[in-house]
Design an enzyme around this catalytic site. Structure first.
Site, PDB file in Angstrom:
ATOM      1  N   ARG A  68      55.616  27.161  31.355  1.00 12.76           N
ATOM      2  CA  ARG A  68      56.364  27.114  30.090  1.00 12.76           C
ATOM      3  C   ARG A  68      55.522  26.502  28.975  1.00 12.76           C
ATOM      4  O   ARG A  68      55.604  26.938  27.825  1.00 12.76           O
ATOM      5  CB  ARG A  68      57.666  26.313  30.288  1.00 12.76           C
ATOM      6  CG  ARG A  68      58.696  27.075  31.143  1.00 12.76           C
ATOM      7  CD  ARG A  68      59.722  26.158  31.774  1.00 12.76           C
ATOM      8  NE  ARG A  68      60.508  25.452  30.803  1.00 12.76           N
ATOM      9  CZ  ARG A  68      61.077  24.255  31.024  1.00 12.76           C
ATOM     10  NH1 ARG A  68      60.936  23.656  32.184  1.00 12.76           N
ATOM     11  NH2 ARG A  68      61.792  23.696  30.082  1.00 12.76           N
ATOM     12  N   ARG A 112      63.733  14.714  33.734  1.00  9.03           N
ATOM     13  CA  ARG A 112      64.941  15.040  32.953  1.00  9.03           C
ATOM     14  C   ARG A 112      66.136  15.273  33.875  1.00  9.03           C
ATOM     15  O   ARG A 112      66.037  15.948  34.897  1.00  9.03           O
ATOM     16  CB  ARG A 112      64.703  16.302  32.117  1.00  9.03           C
ATOM     17  CG  ARG A 112      65.975  16.792  31.432  1.00  9.03           C
ATOM     18  CD  ARG A 112      65.703  17.695  30.272  1.00  9.03           C
ATOM     19  NE  ARG A 112      65.032  18.934  30.630  1.00  9.03           N
ATOM     20  CZ  ARG A 112      64.613  19.825  29.723  1.00  9.03           C
ATOM     21  NH1 ARG A 112      64.791  19.609  28.428  1.00  9.03           N
ATOM     22  NH2 ARG A 112      64.003  20.924  30.111  1.00  9.03           N
ATOM     23  N   ARG A 142      61.192  31.239  18.979  1.00  9.18           N
ATOM     24  CA  ARG A 142      60.074  30.919  19.871  1.00  9.18           C
ATOM     25  C   ARG A 142      58.941  31.919  19.731  1.00  9.18           C
ATOM     26  O   ARG A 142      57.913  31.770  20.414  1.00  9.18           O
ATOM     27  CB  ARG A 142      60.566  30.925  21.329  1.00  9.18           C
ATOM     28  CG  ARG A 142      60.935  29.548  21.876  1.00  9.18           C
ATOM     29  CD  ARG A 142      61.558  29.769  23.226  1.00  9.18           C
ATOM     30  NE  ARG A 142      61.371  28.740  24.191  1.00  9.18           N
ATOM     31  CZ  ARG A 142      62.297  27.833  24.500  1.00  9.18           C
ATOM     32  NH1 ARG A 142      63.435  27.778  23.839  1.00  9.18           N
ATOM     33  NH2 ARG A 142      62.073  26.967  25.458  1.00  9.18           N
ATOM     34  N   ARG A 202      67.354  20.588  36.255  1.00  5.54           N
ATOM     35  CA  ARG A 202      67.235  22.034  36.009  1.00  5.54           C
ATOM     36  C   ARG A 202      66.228  22.667  36.967  1.00  5.54           C
ATOM     37  O   ARG A 202      65.196  22.090  37.268  1.00  5.54           O
ATOM     38  CB  ARG A 202      66.774  22.271  34.557  1.00  5.54           C
ATOM     39  CG  ARG A 202      67.922  22.251  33.578  1.00  5.54           C
ATOM     40  CD  ARG A 202      67.468  22.267  32.152  1.00  5.54           C
ATOM     41  NE  ARG A 202      66.440  23.227  31.820  1.00  5.54           N
ATOM     42  CZ  ARG A 202      65.988  23.435  30.578  1.00  5.54           C
ATOM     43  NH1 ARG A 202      66.487  22.735  29.575  1.00  5.54           N
ATOM     44  NH2 ARG A 202      65.053  24.318  30.339  1.00  5.54           N
ATOM     45  N   LYS A 209      63.757  17.897  21.566  1.00  4.75           N
ATOM     46  CA  LYS A 209      64.579  18.667  20.610  1.00  4.75           C
ATOM     47  C   LYS A 209      66.064  18.476  20.904  1.00  4.75           C
ATOM     48  O   LYS A 209      66.855  18.187  20.010  1.00  4.75           O
ATOM     49  CB  LYS A 209      64.220  20.170  20.670  1.00  4.75           C
ATOM     50  CG  LYS A 209      62.754  20.461  20.393  1.00  4.75           C
ATOM     51  CD  LYS A 209      62.448  21.952  20.445  1.00  4.75           C
ATOM     52  CE  LYS A 209      62.666  22.601  21.790  1.00  4.75           C
ATOM     53  NZ  LYS A 209      61.751  22.118  22.858  1.00  4.75           N
TER      54      LYS A 209
HETATM   55  P1  ADP Z   1      63.613  19.541  24.774  1.00  4.98           P
HETATM   56  O1  ADP Z   1      65.020  19.840  24.325  1.00  4.98           O
HETATM   57  O2  ADP Z   1      62.636  19.519  23.628  1.00  4.98           O
HETATM   58  O3  ADP Z   1      63.147  20.427  25.899  1.00  4.98           O
HETATM   59  P2  ADP Z   1      64.785  17.050  25.752  1.00  4.98           P
HETATM   60  O4  ADP Z   1      65.445  16.519  24.528  1.00  4.98           O
HETATM   61  O5  ADP Z   1      65.656  17.649  26.807  1.00  4.98           O
HETATM   62  O6  ADP Z   1      63.592  18.065  25.352  1.00  4.98           O
HETATM   63  O7  ADP Z   1      63.921  15.854  26.372  1.00  4.98           O
HETATM   64  C1  ADP Z   1      63.200  16.042  27.603  1.00  4.98           C
HETATM   65  C2  ADP Z   1      63.291  14.756  28.451  1.00  4.98           C
HETATM   66  O8  ADP Z   1      62.550  13.722  27.801  1.00  4.98           O
HETATM   67  C3  ADP Z   1      64.706  14.229  28.612  1.00  4.98           C
HETATM   68  O9  ADP Z   1      64.802  13.698  29.920  1.00  4.98           O
HETATM   69  C4  ADP Z   1      64.830  13.115  27.560  1.00  4.98           C
HETATM   70  O10 ADP Z   1      65.696  12.068  27.992  1.00  4.98           O
HETATM   71  C5  ADP Z   1      63.389  12.625  27.469  1.00  4.98           C
HETATM   72  N1  ADP Z   1      62.991  12.233  26.102  1.00  4.98           N
HETATM   73  C6  ADP Z   1      63.362  12.809  24.932  1.00  4.98           C
HETATM   74  N2  ADP Z   1      62.765  12.192  23.885  1.00  4.98           N
HETATM   75  C7  ADP Z   1      61.993  11.212  24.425  1.00  4.98           C
HETATM   76  C8  ADP Z   1      61.132  10.202  23.857  1.00  4.98           C
HETATM   77  N3  ADP Z   1      60.949  10.113  22.532  1.00  4.98           N
HETATM   78  N4  ADP Z   1      60.492   9.363  24.718  1.00  4.98           N
HETATM   79  C9  ADP Z   1      60.682   9.466  26.064  1.00  4.98           C
HETATM   80  N5  ADP Z   1      61.480  10.369  26.649  1.00  4.98           N
HETATM   81  C10 ADP Z   1      62.132  11.237  25.843  1.00  4.98           C
HETATM   82  P1  AMP Z   2      65.089  25.629  26.899  1.00  2.96           P
HETATM   83  O1  AMP Z   2      66.421  25.138  27.352  1.00  2.96           O
HETATM   84  O2  AMP Z   2      64.953  25.696  25.410  1.00  2.96           O
HETATM   85  O3  AMP Z   2      63.943  24.867  27.558  1.00  2.96           O
HETATM   86  O4  AMP Z   2      64.970  27.147  27.404  1.00  2.96           O
HETATM   87  C1  AMP Z   2      65.015  27.460  28.788  1.00  2.96           C
HETATM   88  C2  AMP Z   2      64.549  28.891  29.006  1.00  2.96           C
HETATM   89  O5  AMP Z   2      65.443  29.799  28.332  1.00  2.96           O
HETATM   90  C3  AMP Z   2      63.156  29.234  28.434  1.00  2.96           C
HETATM   91  O6  AMP Z   2      62.099  28.877  29.330  1.00  2.96           O
HETATM   92  C4  AMP Z   2      63.282  30.752  28.239  1.00  2.96           C
HETATM   93  O7  AMP Z   2      63.155  31.442  29.463  1.00  2.96           O
HETATM   94  C5  AMP Z   2      64.726  30.899  27.760  1.00  2.96           C
HETATM   95  N1  AMP Z   2      64.829  30.803  26.292  1.00  2.96           N
HETATM   96  C6  AMP Z   2      65.472  29.842  25.569  1.00  2.96           C
HETATM   97  N2  AMP Z   2      65.366  30.075  24.258  1.00  2.96           N
HETATM   98  C7  AMP Z   2      64.615  31.210  24.123  1.00  2.96           C
HETATM   99  C8  AMP Z   2      64.123  31.951  23.014  1.00  2.96           C
HETATM  100  N3  AMP Z   2      64.369  31.567  21.743  1.00  2.96           N
HETATM  101  N4  AMP Z   2      63.385  33.054  23.277  1.00  2.96           N
HETATM  102  C9  AMP Z   2      63.145  33.452  24.531  1.00  2.96           C
HETATM  103  N5  AMP Z   2      63.550  32.793  25.621  1.00  2.96           N
HETATM  104  C10 AMP Z   2      64.283  31.678  25.426  1.00  2.96           C
END
Ligand code: ADP
Ligand code: AMP
Length: 215
Positions: A171, A127, A88, A160, A13
């Protein structure tokens, strides 16, 4: 363009939202990023949120609903926005609907990214994020040109705290239990686009743009 990117942690995302913000000149609103900034600044909200985030659970609905309601009022959202990681829960989706109606706005699309569970674990454990500009990387799938340094700004990359395997599994379970019902919620509202998120980053990006441009 008023969009939601829906999908489990690690679906891509944030990665795709950054591309869309440049393409459409609309802001990415990541509740995760906003909460992490509050934790870093040790604000009262951040101190409260931290315990839930560290445990891999969700921060209470009223906290995140308030954050998003305020953020959507800001001037840069006038032409649209990309919500990343919100809503969420069904309660958050209902509250968003109410806020948008109050502003006389409506969602254009909700894009749901579908990725296998084991691929999500692999993505999240690898990541890395720039501490200065927030750009995301992956040690294997999207590495920086110079090890551990951001291509865009030269900042150092960090992992992270919640991207440890045990917290990741928690999660993913929270997503399955509390967030995945939003797929049928938005399908019923006739705004859902389902996208295969298993392809490499550029292919997902290309497919997303073509689906959005198809209207
Ligand atoms: P989200 O925001 O949904 O939690 P991220 O965009 O941070 O996910 O992506 C999670 C990890 O996966 C990051 O390290 C990113 O570089 C990698 N990633 C994102 N999209 C892809 C993909 N299509 N294929 C492989 N790795 C990906
Ligand atoms: P994310 O960066 O989206 O993976 O979110 C990291 C953490 O932030 C999650 O595991 C939750 O603990 C909190 N969080 C982020 N967005 C929300 C949401 N919309 N509702 C509740 N908790 C959230």
């Amino acid at each position: 363009m008023k969009l939601i990117l829906l999908g489990p942690p690690g679906a891509g995302k944030g990665t795709q939202a950054k591309m869309l913000t440049e393409r459409f000149s609309i802001p990415q609103i990541s509740t995760g990023d906003i909460l992490r900034a509050a934790v870093k600044d040790k604000t009262p909200m951040g101190l409260k949120a931290k315990q839930y985030m560290d445990a891999g659970g969700l921060v209470p609905d009223e906290v995140v609903v308030g954050i998003v309601r305020d953020r959507l009022q800001e001037a840069d959202c006038i032409n649209g926005f990309i919500l990343d990681g919100f809503p969420r829960t069904v309660a958050q989706a209902d509250a968003l609907q109410t806020s948008l109606e109050e502003m006389d706005k409506a969602l254009d699309r909700v894009i749901s990214l579908d990725v296998d569970a084991e691929a999500l674990v692999e993505r999240l454990t690898g990541r890395r994020t720039c501490k200065d500009c927030g750009r995301g990387y992956h040690v294997q799938f999207d590495p920086p040109r110079v090890d551990a340094l951001c291509d865009a700004c030269g900042g150092s990359l960090f992992q992270r705290d919640d991207d440890q395997e045990e917290t990741i599994r928690k999660r993913l379970q929270v997503y399955a239990d509390q967030t995945s019902p939003l797929i049928s919620y938005y399908r019923d509202a006739d705004v859902l686009i389902e996208l295969d998120g298993m392809q490499p980053i550029p292919q997902v990006q290309e497919k997303m743009l073509s689906l959005l441009q198809a209207g």
